[in-house]
Scaffold this active site. Sequence first.
Site, mmCIF file in Angstrom:
data_model
loop_
_atom_site.group_PDB
_atom_site.id
_atom_site.type_symbol
_atom_site.label_atom_id
_atom_site.label_comp_id
_atom_site.label_asym_id
_atom_site.label_seq_id
_atom_site.Cartn_x
_atom_site.Cartn_y
_atom_site.Cartn_z
ATOM 1 N N GLU A 155 0.831 -1.213 0.000
ATOM 2 C CA GLU A 155 0.000 0.000 0.000
ATOM 3 C C GLU A 155 0.862 1.259 0.000
ATOM 4 O OE1 GLU A 155 -3.492 -1.948 2.792
ATOM 5 O OE2 GLU A 155 -1.764 -1.012 3.722
ATOM 6 N N ASP A 210 -7.580 -5.077 8.467
ATOM 7 C CA ASP A 210 -7.262 -3.819 7.799
ATOM 8 C C ASP A 210 -7.150 -3.970 6.286
ATOM 9 O OD1 ASP A 210 -4.965 -5.306 7.817
ATOM 10 O OD2 ASP A 210 -3.669 -3.786 8.681
#
Length: 349
Positions: A66, A237
């Site tokens: 990410e 998450d």
Amino acid sequence: MSKPSPSERAFVPFVSVDNMMQLVHSIGIEETLKGLATYLEEDFRRWECFDKTPRVASHTDVGVIELMPASDGDAYAFKYVNGHPKNTKEGLQTVTAFGLIADQYTGYPVLLTEMTLLTALRTAATSAMVAQYLAPKGAKTMAMIGNGAQSEFQAIAMKVLCGIDTLRLYDIDSSATEKVVRNLTDQGFVLTPCRSAEEAIEGAQIVTTCTADKQCATILTDNMVGSGIHINAIGGDCPGKTELHRDILLRSDVFVEYPPQTRIEGEIQQMPGDFAVTEIWEVIAGKKPGRTGDRQITLFDGVGFAIEDFSALRFIRDKVRETAFFQYLDMLADPDDPRDLFGMLQRAR
Ligand code: NAD
């Protein structure tokens, strides 16, 4: 940080893992967590000033990579971070990270740093700062479910910022729990290893779930959760990666960082798109209530948002120049004539 001279601008301060460890020890782990919480709180209070975007994620079957950018108009920051739950079986970290903060006026980076340690510290400081607003007053006992890399940081932040002094520990891998007991002995906790998540949450006013598994797991079921507790759920998450049974969400008041990201990645991915949540910055800024009653279940569905990394990078940027715990990286080309980049290359022959 003082204004750099033109030549200094070409050399970017770099904080290695070793530098970060020395920096944290020079400040003290507890003081670092307190300092981070102060910076986080300041930035959550001015949440509306930030340019925000959900993180840019690249998923594979085994993990995610990410990029997490944020800007307040003066500074721009981003973090590169991975999440690979299978990594520990191969002797690697589940989460590693590095990040950069830049001057928005010149566009030049002003700091590049390791962020594996910094992520653990900022995540713990965020959890505890949020718990100051949501946890029942006088909470002393926390259940810590998932005893991996993040867990000791979570425990110490909850001690320093919220007054937790008793930890009930559970992990499916008992060696992880043994590691936490080893690391936290003599750190001011009563430590109780438990054989199940049910046993761990007995008598806990705060329950932290911080497990790593690339699936929709059910670490807590609805019947395990009594009224009045605060749940700090930070392990789920990613899309397809959750920790709580959805019925718990129906009984809780749910607080999130940034809804466009959390609706995809958090526990609330299990719920319809209009499921009611409160943005935690609104509580911190005094615009919305946090805990309102003794029987209320509060749930922080924390996925980790870019502004938290911005705050952490801002903290390290401000601290590091007071110390010697950084190196300079020759990272930016700096020709005498800014338009003569090619000439600079030729002269280097
Ligand atoms: P880790 O791999 O070091 O530790 C995870 C632990 O969870 C392991 O010890 C594992 O045995 C345990 N576990 C897995 N399934 C379990 C279960 N069903 N019950 C009990 N224990 C179980 O990982 P870490 O670095 O500690 O990170 C933990 C999680 O937190 C990861 O999913 C990571 O992505 C997430 N994380 C979130 C944030 C955030 O800001 N929200 C920040 C960092 C990490």
